[in-house]
Each structure stands twice: as structure tokens, then as C-alpha cells.
Design a protein around this motif. Structure first.
Motif, PDB file in Angstrom:
ATOM      1  N   PHE A 276       0.869  -1.175   0.000  1.00 28.70           N
ATOM      2  CA  PHE A 276       0.000   0.000   0.000  1.00 28.70           C
ATOM      3  C   PHE A 276       0.908   1.227   0.000  1.00 28.70           C
ATOM      4  N   ILE A 277       0.870   2.002  -1.071  1.00 25.77           N
ATOM      5  CA  ILE A 277       1.597   3.267  -1.092  1.00 25.77           C
ATOM      6  C   ILE A 277       0.607   4.344  -0.657  1.00 25.77           C
ATOM      7  N   VAL A 278       0.781   4.826   0.564  1.00 26.78           N
ATOM      8  CA  VAL A 278      -0.174   5.768   1.150  1.00 26.78           C
ATOM      9  C   VAL A 278       0.270   7.188   0.803  1.00 26.78           C
ATOM     10  N   LEU A 279      -0.642   7.931   0.160  1.00 28.49           N
ATOM     11  CA  LEU A 279      -0.334   9.278  -0.327  1.00 28.49           C
ATOM     12  C   LEU A 279      -1.332  10.287   0.230  1.00 28.49           C
ATOM     13  N   ASP A 280      -0.878  11.509   0.408  1.00 30.29           N
ATOM     14  CA  ASP A 280      -1.750  12.621   0.796  1.00 30.29           C
ATOM     15  C   ASP A 280      -2.474  13.112  -0.451  1.00 30.29           C
ATOM     16  N   VAL A 281      -3.816  13.187  -0.415  1.00 31.64           N
ATOM     17  CA  VAL A 281      -4.565  13.570  -1.616  1.00 31.64           C
ATOM     18  C   VAL A 281      -4.241  14.982  -2.104  1.00 31.64           C
TER      19      VAL A 281
ATOM     20  N   LYS B 167      -1.307  16.229  -2.531  1.00 31.23           N
ATOM     21  CA  LYS B 167      -0.098  16.235  -3.382  1.00 31.23           C
ATOM     22  C   LYS B 167       0.237  14.808  -3.810  1.00 31.23           C
ATOM     23  N   PRO B 168      -0.707  14.121  -4.458  1.00 32.45           N
ATOM     24  CA  PRO B 168      -0.488  12.688  -4.716  1.00 32.45           C
ATOM     25  C   PRO B 168       0.524  12.386  -5.808  1.00 32.45           C
ATOM     26  N   LEU B 169       0.491  13.131  -6.916  1.00 27.70           N
ATOM     27  CA  LEU B 169       1.295  12.731  -8.074  1.00 27.70           C
ATOM     28  C   LEU B 169       2.786  12.928  -7.846  1.00 27.70           C
ATOM     29  N   GLY B 170       3.173  14.042  -7.237  1.00 27.79           N
ATOM     30  CA  GLY B 170       4.587  14.288  -6.969  1.00 27.79           C
ATOM     31  C   GLY B 170       5.158  13.275  -5.994  1.00 27.79           C
ATOM     32  N   ASP B 171       4.420  13.019  -4.901  1.00 25.41           N
ATOM     33  CA  ASP B 171       4.883  12.042  -3.909  1.00 25.41           C
ATOM     34  C   ASP B 171       4.897  10.634  -4.492  1.00 25.41           C
ATOM     35  N   LYS B 172       3.898  10.324  -5.319  1.00 23.29           N
ATOM     36  CA  LYS B 172       3.824   9.006  -5.958  1.00 23.29           C
ATOM     37  C   LYS B 172       5.072   8.755  -6.797  1.00 23.29           C
ATOM     38  N   LYS B 173       5.475   9.738  -7.576  1.00 22.52           N
ATOM     39  CA  LYS B 173       6.646   9.586  -8.442  1.00 22.52           C
ATOM     40  C   LYS B 173       7.918   9.377  -7.626  1.00 22.52           C
ATOM     41  N   ILE B 174       8.066  10.121  -6.537  1.00 23.79           N
ATOM     42  CA  ILE B 174       9.266   9.999  -5.699  1.00 23.79           C
ATOM     43  C   ILE B 174       9.338   8.614  -5.052  1.00 23.79           C
ATOM     44  N   ILE B 175       8.214   8.166  -4.473  1.00 21.79           N
ATOM     45  CA  ILE B 175       8.208   6.866  -3.791  1.00 21.79           C
ATOM     46  C   ILE B 175       8.452   5.740  -4.785  1.00 21.79           C
ATOM     47  N   GLU B 176       7.828   5.816  -5.962  1.00 19.29           N
ATOM     48  CA  GLU B 176       8.070   4.803  -6.997  1.00 19.29           C
ATOM     49  C   GLU B 176       9.553   4.737  -7.346  1.00 19.29           C
ATOM     50  N   GLY B 177      10.189   5.905  -7.451  1.00 20.85           N
ATOM     51  CA  GLY B 177      11.617   5.950  -7.759  1.00 20.85           C
ATOM     52  C   GLY B 177      12.458   5.304  -6.673  1.00 20.85           C
ATOM     53  N   GLU B 178      12.086   5.541  -5.408  1.00 23.17           N
ATOM     54  CA  GLU B 178      12.825   4.947  -4.291  1.00 23.17           C
ATOM     55  C   GLU B 178      12.702   3.423  -4.315  1.00 23.17           C
TER      56      GLU B 178
END
Length: 368
Positions: free
Chosen positions: A145-150, A152-163
Motif C-alpha cells: 500500500f503506497i499511502v499518499l496525501d490527496v 499532493k499525490p502525483l509528486g509524492d507518488k513519483k518519488i516513492i516509486e523511484g525509491e
């Protein structure tokens, strides 16, 4: 120069190198070198590359495990606490969760282990914060489960995916349909059953050269295969894990904004504090885990629908079913009768140990 500095140097060089016929060999070498350096971070010298670290590796329970990954203060611990009834410290302060906190939720009769992991930060796969230990635990989960704040979802999603990507985790992907076979002589022989649109022979040879593969058969059967896919196959340490993007705090946005969130693939908008849409999240979790429930039926009796035997897809043969109850049952079995989706007849089918069961099948074991 440290491994992280070497990685940064190669990434910078790749970014400024334009891809064309003349540079494909060079880019192939750079991608292979980058992967080898990443491997050093995953399994550093001295054996410190596992999920270890005090409080990070936990005893596994249940039929499957789901890891919560996200930045600090996105609501992971609140969701975890309400789902499982397990206390996971909740606070608006960053880094409240400092270790892996396990809990269990029962879904359709199956116990699912939930792992609340400490919040990660950008640069986690390079060792910043507790990122390396967190991602190492995530590598062992059946679902993330990648939990994101609604907000700012897209920016955080990209960073976590990269990690996660940098640590060898491939989200919502299947292993590449590429086979590399070493041989004694003959150089590099390349065959492809589909057109090569994102990789050419020079790039393939460059990757092989970097791994000192001077004699090998490379067979590519995957459309749009890339040099990164080839590197993943040669490295052999990638894990392919389904993921759901849990977009938390929907109580803070409008209905129109909520409609946009649903366009993000694999996303489930929720509010952990207000307990909104969590039922959908649980159902999506069940679907993503792809588990198989099998019910037992005693001779002359009715099936027991209260306590399913839960198996993982791919390990759901009658033999697996028997072994999950007791190791001796498979040895004593004469045959099994199966009712349900895997059976050829509605009245039941007599099968052996190798028969593959489907979700909600009913099984009766006849012993010698």
C-alpha cells in the motif's frame, strides 16, 4: 568516491547523453553499471543488506503480508490501527513510527498480516533516514500500500516509486519475457519474436559486456523491451509486487477533485480518520492478493464454509491444500472429489494431488 556519488555521476551522464544509434552501446553500459552499483546498496559488503535492523524484521503470520509505505504523517498509522485494532503510534509529528508495527486483519476468512513501516524520505534507497531497512521489508511483502496525501499525490507518488524502483522493486509489473542463457562459445546470439523498438543489438551487447557475458543466447519475446528489462533479468534479484495507491484524507477535498483521483491507475481514495471508502480498499486488497479459498467437506456431511483453507495462487494444487492442513494427508490420500470452478462437472470431479483448485472450491479427501 562513495557508491551513492558514483550512482549520481552515472545518472548525470545518462541524463545528458542523447539516445541514438551512436550512443546506444555507451548507454547500455551505463545502465548496467548503474544496476551493479544499486546492487551494492541492496546487499552491501558485510551482510548488512537484509531487512535487518532492530525492530524492522518481524515474525510473519497469516497467509499474506501487506506493507504500508509512504512519507511521514500521511495517515498510515491511523489506517493500520483502525484496520487491525493494533496500536500504532499516531501523531501529526513526522517519524512517529520508528519500527515495523505488525497487525492482522481477517478478510473473507483469511488472516492478512499488515505491516506499518516507518515513513520514508527522498533518497531512501541511497540509505537516507531508515529508508534502506524500510524498503528491504517492503521487498518481502505480497502487496504494498503506497499511502499518499490527496493534496499532493502525483509528486509524492513519483518519488516513492523511484525509491522502490532503485531498490529492485517492480510495482504492478510482470517479470520481463527475456531469457539469457550462458554458453561456452559463439559470442552473443540475439533472437527476438517481436520487433525491438526500445533496444537495439548494440545496447544488448553493451549490457552483456558489462556483465562479462561474452558467450550467451539472448531471447526477447516481450514487446517494447528495454535495456532496463535486460538488466533486471541478468541481475536476477528483482521482486515483482502488486501495489495499491491509497489516497488518504479525501474528507479534505471536493467531489470534483475526488473524481480526478479515480483516474490514477490502481488508486483507492480513502479517509482513514473518517473511515470513508475503506470497504473498497479491503476488497481491492483481496483482489490484488489473488488468494484462493478452499472449503472442506467431510464424507456424508455438508461443506464447512466457516473456516476456509486459504492458498496462494500458483500454490493451490490439491497437494498444497492437503499440506496446509497436515503433511500426512497427502501421503494418505487415495483421491479427492472437487466441486466448484475447477471441476469439470457440477456433481463433482474425482482428481489427484496435481489438480489445481480455484477460489471457493469444495474438496473432499478420500484416504486409503
Amino acid at each position: 568516491m562513495t557508491t551513492v556519488q558514483k550512482i549520481k555521476e552515472i545518472e548525470d551522464e545518462m541524463a545528458k547523453t542523447q539516445k541514438n544509434k551512436a550512443t546506444s552501446y555507451h548507454l547500455g553500459q551505463l545502465k548496467a553499471k548503474l544496476a551493479k552499483l544499486r546492487r551494492e546498496l541492496i546487499t552491501p559488503q558485510g551482510g548488512g543488506g537484509g531487512a535487518g535492523g532492530l525492530g524492522f524484521d518481524v515474525a510473519r503470520t497469516g497467509i499474506a503480508s501487506v506493507g504500508f509505505v509512504g512519507f511521514p504523517s500521511v495517515g498510515k498509522s491511523t489506517l493500520m490501527s483502525k484496520l487491525t485494532g493494533t496500536h500504532s503510534e499516531v501523531s501529526a509529528i513526522d517519524f512517529t513510527t520508528l519500527t515495523t508495527v505488525p497487525g492482522t486483519v481477517k478478510v473473507h476468512g483469511a488472516p492478512i498480516q499488515i505491516l506499518d513501516l516507518p515513513g520514508i524520505i527522498e533518497g531512501a534507497n541511497d540509505g537516507r533516514g531508515r529508508g534502506r531497512q524500510v524498503i528491504a521489508v517492503a521487498r518481502t511483502c505480497n502487496l504494498i500500500f503506497i499511502v499518499l496525501d490527496v493534496l499532493k499525490p502525483l509528486g509524492d507518488k513519483k518519488i516513492i516509486e523511484g525509491e522502490l524502483e532503485g531498490f529492485g522493486i517492480r510495482l504492478n509489473k510482470k517479470p520481463p519475457s527475456i531469457v539469457v542463457r550462458r554458453k561456452d562459445k559463439g559470442g552473443i546470439a540475439i533472437t527476438n519474436t517481436v520487433p525491438l523498438t526500445n533496444i537495439d543489438h548494440d545496447e544488448i551487447k553493451a549490457v552483456c559486456s558489462e556483465y562479462r557475458l561474452t558467450n550467451a543466447d539472448v531471447s526477447i519475446r516481450q514487446p517494447n523491451a528495454t535495456a532496463d528489462d535486460l538488466v533486471d533479468v541478468i541481475e536476477g534479484n528483482r521482486v515483482y509486487i502488486p501495489a495499491l495507491y491509497v489516497l488518504n484524507k479525501i474528507d479534505a477535498i471536493s467531489i470534483e477533485e475526488l473524481d480526478l483521483l479515480y483516474k490514477i491507475p490502481y488508486s483507492v481514495p480513502v479517509s482513514s480518520s473518517e473511515w470513508l471508502n475503506v470497504d473498497e480498499l479491503i476488497e481491492k486488497m483481496w483482489e490484488a492478493l489473488d488468494l484462493v479459498r478452499v472449503y472442506t467437506k467431510p464424507r456424508g456431511g455438508a461443506p464447512d464454509y466457516t473456516q476456509p483453507v486459504v492458498l496462494r495462487r500458483g500454490k493451490s494444487a490439491v497437494e498444497d491444500f492437503c499440506n496446509s492442513i497436515h503433511k500426512e494427508i497427502a501421503k494418505q490420500m487415495k483421491y479427492a472429489i472437487v466441486w466448484g470452478a475447477s471441476a469439470k462437472h457440477s456433481r463433482g470431479q474425482k482428481v489427484g494431488l496435481e489438480h489445481v483448485l480455484e477460489d471457493e472450491d469444495v474438496v473432499h479427501i478420500s484416504k486409503n
